[in-house]
Design a protein around this motif. Structure first.
Motif, PDB file in Angstrom:
ATOM      1  N   LEU B 249       1.378  -0.771   0.064  1.00 55.67           N
ATOM      2  CA  LEU B 249      -0.056  -0.086   0.490  1.00 55.67           C
ATOM      3  C   LEU B 249       0.912   1.219  -0.010  1.00 55.67           C
ATOM      4  O   LEU B 249       0.956   2.268  -1.050  1.00 55.67           O
ATOM      5  N   LEU B 250       1.972   1.545   0.769  1.00 56.62           N
ATOM      6  CA  LEU B 250       2.728   2.443   0.944  1.00 56.62           C
ATOM      7  C   LEU B 250       4.298   2.293   0.661  1.00 56.62           C
ATOM      8  O   LEU B 250       4.750   1.178   0.938  1.00 56.62           O
ATOM      9  N   LYS B 251       5.116   2.840   0.332  1.00 55.92           N
ATOM     10  CA  LYS B 251       6.365   2.408   0.788  1.00 55.92           C
ATOM     11  C   LYS B 251       7.483   3.739   0.849  1.00 55.92           C
ATOM     12  O   LYS B 251       6.987   4.580   1.255  1.00 55.92           O
ATOM     13  N   LEU B 252       8.235   3.148   2.119  1.00 58.90           N
ATOM     14  CA  LEU B 252       9.006   3.519   2.626  1.00 58.90           C
ATOM     15  C   LEU B 252      10.281   4.450   2.065  1.00 58.90           C
ATOM     16  O   LEU B 252      11.181   3.401   1.726  1.00 58.90           O
ATOM     17  N   LYS B 253      10.439   5.554   1.504  1.00 61.96           N
ATOM     18  CA  LYS B 253      11.690   5.928   0.673  1.00 61.96           C
ATOM     19  C   LYS B 253      12.306   5.945   1.475  1.00 61.96           C
ATOM     20  O   LYS B 253      13.920   6.114   1.174  1.00 61.96           O
ATOM     21  N   GLU B 254      12.473   7.142   2.482  1.00 65.59           N
ATOM     22  CA  GLU B 254      13.226   7.634   3.407  1.00 65.59           C
ATOM     23  C   GLU B 254      13.209   8.256   4.139  1.00 65.59           C
ATOM     24  O   GLU B 254      12.509   8.756   5.192  1.00 65.59           O
ATOM     25  N   VAL B 255      14.365   7.877   5.398  1.00 68.21           N
ATOM     26  CA  VAL B 255      14.422   8.252   6.881  1.00 68.21           C
ATOM     27  C   VAL B 255      15.213   8.691   7.923  1.00 68.21           C
ATOM     28  O   VAL B 255      16.429   8.028   6.876  1.00 68.21           O
ATOM     29  N   ASP B 256      15.546   9.700   7.660  1.00 72.60           N
ATOM     30  CA  ASP B 256      16.277  11.061   7.722  1.00 72.60           C
ATOM     31  C   ASP B 256      16.412  11.229   9.610  1.00 72.60           C
ATOM     32  O   ASP B 256      15.544  11.984  10.109  1.00 72.60           O
ATOM     33  N   GLU B 257      16.525   9.926  10.117  1.00 71.47           N
ATOM     34  CA  GLU B 257      16.764  10.536  11.622  1.00 71.47           C
ATOM     35  C   GLU B 257      17.630  12.137  11.813  1.00 71.47           C
ATOM     36  O   GLU B 257      17.029  12.372  13.231  1.00 71.47           O
ATOM     37  N   ARG B 258      18.699  12.410  11.409  1.00 70.04           N
ATOM     38  CA  ARG B 258      19.472  13.879  12.030  1.00 70.04           C
ATOM     39  C   ARG B 258      17.574  14.815  12.191  1.00 70.04           C
ATOM     40  O   ARG B 258      17.490  15.547  12.693  1.00 70.04           O
ATOM     41  N   GLN B 259      17.362  14.803  10.432  1.00 70.80           N
ATOM     42  CA  GLN B 259      16.201  15.690  10.014  1.00 70.80           C
ATOM     43  C   GLN B 259      14.723  15.349  10.942  1.00 70.80           C
ATOM     44  O   GLN B 259      14.345  16.061  10.748  1.00 70.80           O
ATOM     45  N   GLY B 260      14.981  14.539  10.873  1.00 67.82           N
ATOM     46  CA  GLY B 260      13.702  13.804  11.851  1.00 67.82           C
ATOM     47  C   GLY B 260      12.500  13.954  10.481  1.00 67.82           C
ATOM     48  O   GLY B 260      11.142  14.167  10.963  1.00 67.82           O
ATOM     49  N   THR B 261      12.846  13.048   9.539  1.00 63.90           N
ATOM     50  CA  THR B 261      12.122  13.806   8.417  1.00 63.90           C
ATOM     51  C   THR B 261      11.555  12.174   7.938  1.00 63.90           C
ATOM     52  O   THR B 261      12.348  10.941   8.209  1.00 63.90           O
ATOM     53  N   ILE B 262      10.326  11.555   7.353  1.00 63.28           N
ATOM     54  CA  ILE B 262      10.277  10.483   7.047  1.00 63.28           C
ATOM     55  C   ILE B 262       9.539  10.503   5.532  1.00 63.28           C
ATOM     56  O   ILE B 262       9.043  11.300   5.832  1.00 63.28           O
ATOM     57  N   VAL B 263      10.039  10.086   4.588  1.00 65.68           N
ATOM     58  CA  VAL B 263       9.328  10.310   3.751  1.00 65.68           C
ATOM     59  C   VAL B 263       8.588   9.440   2.651  1.00 65.68           C
ATOM     60  O   VAL B 263       9.317   7.886   2.939  1.00 65.68           O
ATOM     61  N   LEU B 264       7.054   8.889   2.750  1.00 68.59           N
ATOM     62  CA  LEU B 264       6.193   8.197   1.915  1.00 68.59           C
ATOM     63  C   LEU B 264       6.120   7.953   0.635  1.00 68.59           C
ATOM     64  O   LEU B 264       5.612   9.295   1.009  1.00 68.59           O
ATOM     65  N   GLU B 265       5.906   7.030  -0.009  1.00 69.77           N
ATOM     66  CA  GLU B 265       5.302   7.228  -1.583  1.00 69.77           C
ATOM     67  C   GLU B 265       4.555   6.306  -0.895  1.00 69.77           C
ATOM     68  O   GLU B 265       4.345   4.697  -0.826  1.00 69.77           O
ATOM     69  N   ASN B 266       3.532   6.131  -2.348  1.00 69.71           N
ATOM     70  CA  ASN B 266       2.404   5.319  -2.791  1.00 69.71           C
ATOM     71  C   ASN B 266       3.017   3.633  -3.156  1.00 69.71           C
ATOM     72  O   ASN B 266       4.013   4.313  -3.632  1.00 69.71           O
ATOM     73  N   GLY B 267       3.054   2.940  -2.754  1.00 69.03           N
ATOM     74  CA  GLY B 267       2.661   1.385  -2.984  1.00 69.03           C
ATOM     75  C   GLY B 267       2.983   0.542  -4.782  1.00 69.03           C
ATOM     76  O   GLY B 267       2.334   1.637  -5.258  1.00 69.03           O
ATOM     77  N   ASN B 268       3.185  -0.219  -4.728  1.00 70.68           N
ATOM     78  CA  ASN B 268       2.949  -0.769  -6.179  1.00 70.68           C
ATOM     79  C   ASN B 268       2.043  -1.465  -6.328  1.00 70.68           C
ATOM     80  O   ASN B 268       1.283  -1.199  -7.200  1.00 70.68           O
ATOM     81  N   TYR B 269       0.801  -1.747  -4.911  1.00 69.72           N
ATOM     82  CA  TYR B 269      -0.625  -0.727  -5.731  1.00 69.72           C
ATOM     83  C   TYR B 269      -1.240   0.149  -6.809  1.00 69.72           C
ATOM     84  O   TYR B 269      -2.392  -0.614  -7.272  1.00 69.72           O
ATOM     85  N   PHE B 270      -0.558   1.056  -6.237  1.00 70.17           N
ATOM     86  CA  PHE B 270      -1.083   2.052  -7.249  1.00 70.17           C
ATOM     87  C   PHE B 270      -0.115   2.238  -8.621  1.00 70.17           C
ATOM     88  O   PHE B 270      -1.057   2.740  -9.874  1.00 70.17           O
ATOM     89  N   GLU B 271       0.553   1.220  -8.584  1.00 69.25           N
ATOM     90  CA  GLU B 271       1.016   1.083 -10.007  1.00 69.25           C
ATOM     91  C   GLU B 271       0.211   0.040 -10.912  1.00 69.25           C
ATOM     92  O   GLU B 271       0.439   0.030 -12.033  1.00 69.25           O
ATOM     93  N   LYS B 272       0.049  -1.473 -10.434  1.00 71.56           N
ATOM     94  CA  LYS B 272      -0.386  -2.274 -10.936  1.00 71.56           C
ATOM     95  C   LYS B 272      -1.622  -1.802 -11.750  1.00 71.56           C
ATOM     96  O   LYS B 272      -2.926  -2.869 -11.211  1.00 71.56           O
ATOM     97  N   GLY B 273      -1.846  -0.784 -11.880  1.00 70.47           N
ATOM     98  CA  GLY B 273      -3.867  -0.980 -12.337  1.00 70.47           C
ATOM     99  C   GLY B 273      -4.667  -0.951 -11.393  1.00 70.47           C
ATOM    100  O   GLY B 273      -5.933  -1.345 -11.316  1.00 70.47           O
ATOM    101  N   GLY B 274      -3.970  -0.421  -9.591  1.00 68.66           N
ATOM    102  CA  GLY B 274      -4.831  -0.545  -8.912  1.00 68.66           C
ATOM    103  C   GLY B 274      -5.975   0.050  -9.215  1.00 68.66           C
ATOM    104  O   GLY B 274      -7.001   1.099  -8.590  1.00 68.66           O
ATOM    105  N   ASN B 275      -5.560   2.007 -10.183  1.00 75.15           N
ATOM    106  CA  ASN B 275      -6.269   2.908  -9.908  1.00 75.15           C
ATOM    107  C   ASN B 275      -8.038   2.570 -10.570  1.00 75.15           C
ATOM    108  O   ASN B 275      -8.536   3.515 -10.896  1.00 75.15           O
TER     109      ASN B 275
END
Lengths: 277, 277
Positions: B249-275
């Motif tokens: 459902l989601l993909k965890l793109k990036e975790v930056d411990e110092r900056q305190g950022t967590i970046v997520l994007e849509n998982g492969n469900y949305f690529e597979k013609g899930g839409n």
């Protein structure tokens, strides 16, 4: 688009049933269906009366500007008896007997329809009480606690035996397991609960109540308030139970390894005037 | 007592929604409501069309003497996007960061409404496939697997790290955990699964897929068939994933411990013609 009454009734029913114990403002339905509030009120009366007649619960109307309607799941006696009966039959199959007099019940805990029905039974018991969260111990208590939580619309807090890196800082306590009188450890993530919450403890099985007592100690560490104890099956025991107030659906009366018999009877829910629900 | 159409619609909706993927004979409704089958058919058309219009699924009619009607939950694209968006927002709160770049997500797994919605997403993905059971590993996979199982109406099988006396005889396998490349053990009760079942593997998190691969080996021991792999959040990874086909459902793109950022994007469900669902 203007909706017909028949369509509104179907949609309202699904919307409310998916969100138990959650307040839905009448304006939500009125604007969604482009209908007058008076029509919505009439619809809601039909929904509520039908659910009540079928022993599925009722709609609670909260008046005022911040008001609306909530679906309160509350099963009728007949259905609760039926669920207890089904569980009794399935639990007393002699092939559940394991060496040492233990009973195999993993398949039942993995049956989502049965768990859902059992969840509704306990959600009915605590329907009119203020419950902020449901606590259980990993692993076997999780399906039941989630099933109850789903129908009370409150979070589940899972206590573990060991601490994991994904839990962050934890609070741990030691307790004496009821039957084996061994010292055991319970761990709960610090951020899993705020102070002062009213918590319902749950488990699939209770003998003397050692695990429940452990959860009570842990709850005290979080300044939590014990709101109740819900047990699927309690075992017959000689020692005094360590928790004062609990509700059980079934009671395990006797396990005879040689004869291969398992005897269950109704739990204390049925003594507590549960039959007047 | 003869029921009015409005009451029948409310009751049918609740009855069907509580029993997804289960065949209900028309005679059940006809005798319950003391109504003609033709009226029941008209009611069911209203229920099905309303559910479909609202993106909640549809009723599947099975003709013939052994026929009837089944509710198939299948969420519309808009709602699936909304659920992914909600999860993305909640998961990217910077206070989820734990030392070592781990993310705290226990609260989300304990939220029954969120779990229920996520369960419906994956039940929608596998709605038209034959799934006999859902397998997961204790502890964190249990809430998701039960939520999916509830909407597919199939049992949940929980693999453990250790063997317990209440599980009876077990089958155990060793596998190499994907990221740490450590040898680990998985244990499953022998009686938890019959041979030849089609099983959907699920977990809350997947990195290289070591745990999933372990479950695949265990499945092979039971002569099971891999029906799919459902993952709530997959992590960005450099190594090749050990499982070929999975839906995230989601993909965890990036975790930056110092900056305190967590970046997520849509998982492969949305690529597979899930839409196009």
């Amino acid at each position: 688009m203007k909706w017909k009454r028949s369509e509104r009734l179907v949609d309202m029913t699904q919307h409310l049933l998916e969100r138990p114990h959650r307040l839905i403002p009448l304006t939500y339905f009125a604007s969604l269906y482009d209908s007058a509030k008076s029509s919505i009120s009439e619809d809601l009366t039909i929904v509520s009366e039908t659910l009540e007649a079928r022993g599925k619960g009722y709609l609670l109307t909260v008046p005022g500007a911040a008001g609306g309607v909530k679906y309160i799941p509350k099963l009728g006696t007949a259905e609760i008896h039926e669920i207890a009966e089904e569980l009794k039959q399935r639990m007393s199959q002699s092939d559940r007997l394991l060496p040492g007099g233990y009973l195999y019940m993993t398949d039942l805990l993995g049956d989502p329809e049965l768990m859902n029905r059992i969840g509704k039974v306990f959600a009915s018991v605590y329907a009119d009480q203020k419950i902020d969260a449901i606590m259980t111990v990993a692993t076997k208590g999780i399906p039941i606690s989630h099933a109850i939580a789903r129908h009370l619309n409150v979070p589940v807090i899972v206590v573990r035996r060991d601490s994991k890196v994904t839990e962050g800082p934890t609070v741990s306590i030691n307790y004496v397991s009821g039957s084996a009188r061994r010292i055991q450890t319970m761990v709960l993530s610090k951020r899993s609960m705020e102070k002062g919450k009213r918590v319902l403890l749950t488990d699939d099985f209770m003998k003397v109540g050692g695990t429940m007592n452990g959860m009570k100690s842990l709850l005290a560490e979080f300044d939590g308030i014990l709101a109740g104890v819900a047990v699927l099956i309690e075992a017959e025991h000689t020692a005094e139970v360590l928790v004062e107030e609990y509700v059980s659906l079934l009671k395990l009366k006797e396990v005879d390894e040689r004869q291969g018999t398992i005897v269950l009877e109704n739990g204390n829910y049925f003594e507590k005037g549960g039959n007047e629900t």
